[in-house]
Write a protein that holds these residues in place. Structure first.
Motif, PDB file in Angstrom:
ATOM      1  N   VAL A  51       0.850  -1.182   0.000  1.00 12.67           N
ATOM      2  CA  VAL A  51       0.000   0.000   0.000  1.00 12.67           C
ATOM      3  C   VAL A  51       0.889   1.237   0.000  1.00 12.67           C
ATOM      4  N   VAL A  76      -9.020   6.754   0.418  1.00  9.72           N
ATOM      5  CA  VAL A  76      -8.408   5.916  -0.608  1.00  9.72           C
ATOM      6  C   VAL A  76      -8.791   6.520  -1.949  1.00  9.72           C
ATOM      7  N   PHE A  77      -7.797   7.012  -2.672  1.00 12.55           N
ATOM      8  CA  PHE A  77      -8.016   7.649  -3.970  1.00 12.55           C
ATOM      9  C   PHE A  77      -9.104   8.720  -3.903  1.00 12.55           C
ATOM     10  N   VAL A  92      -7.722  -1.783   3.824  1.00 12.17           N
ATOM     11  CA  VAL A  92      -7.211  -1.172   2.595  1.00 12.17           C
ATOM     12  C   VAL A  92      -6.739  -2.291   1.679  1.00 12.17           C
ATOM     13  N   GLN A 126      -3.601  -0.124  -3.311  1.00 15.04           N
ATOM     14  CA  GLN A 126      -4.324   1.131  -3.131  1.00 15.04           C
ATOM     15  C   GLN A 126      -3.419   2.212  -2.542  1.00 15.04           C
ATOM     16  N   ARG A 127      -3.876   3.465  -2.646  1.00 17.09           N
ATOM     17  CA  ARG A 127      -3.154   4.591  -2.058  1.00 17.09           C
ATOM     18  C   ARG A 127      -3.975   5.114  -0.891  1.00 17.09           C
TER      19      ARG A 127
END
Length: 97
Positions: free
Chosen positions: A9, A58-59, A69, A73-74
């Motif tokens: 992540v 997240v985004f 998460v 993902q970011r």
């Protein structure tokens, strides 16, 4: 590497004029809060803003700290607001007229 399922992540924390990014490998069931702690950016947020992150995302989509998460993902750490956005708009409108 262990046999336990894991995920990667990217964690991001931004201030005006500065952005930090860390990529961490955590357990597959890691929550947003766990990922933020593992990155070290949660502590940086506490130092820079005087407290824990106000929210996680997240985004660009706000999520709960207990949400898991996904891999790749970011995770974004959002700092606390310094002023109420509605109040700021009211003041600007008042002074424009």
């Amino acid at each position: 590497m262990s046999d336990w399922p894991s995920k990667q992540v990217e964690v991001v924390f931004a201030l005006p004029g500065r952005c930090w990014r860390e990529t961490v490998v955590v357990a597959a069931d890691a929550t947003a809060e766990t990922v933020a702690r593992a990155s070290g950016l949660e502590q940086l947020c506490r130092e820079q803003c005087g407290g824990a992150p106000a929210a996680y995302g997240v985004f660009g989509r706000k999520i709960d700290a207990r949400e898991i998460v996904g891999d790749g993902q970011r995770l974004e750490l959002y700092r606390p607001l310094t002023a109420d956005p509605r109040e700021r708009r009211r003041r600007r409108a008042k002074y424009k007229n």
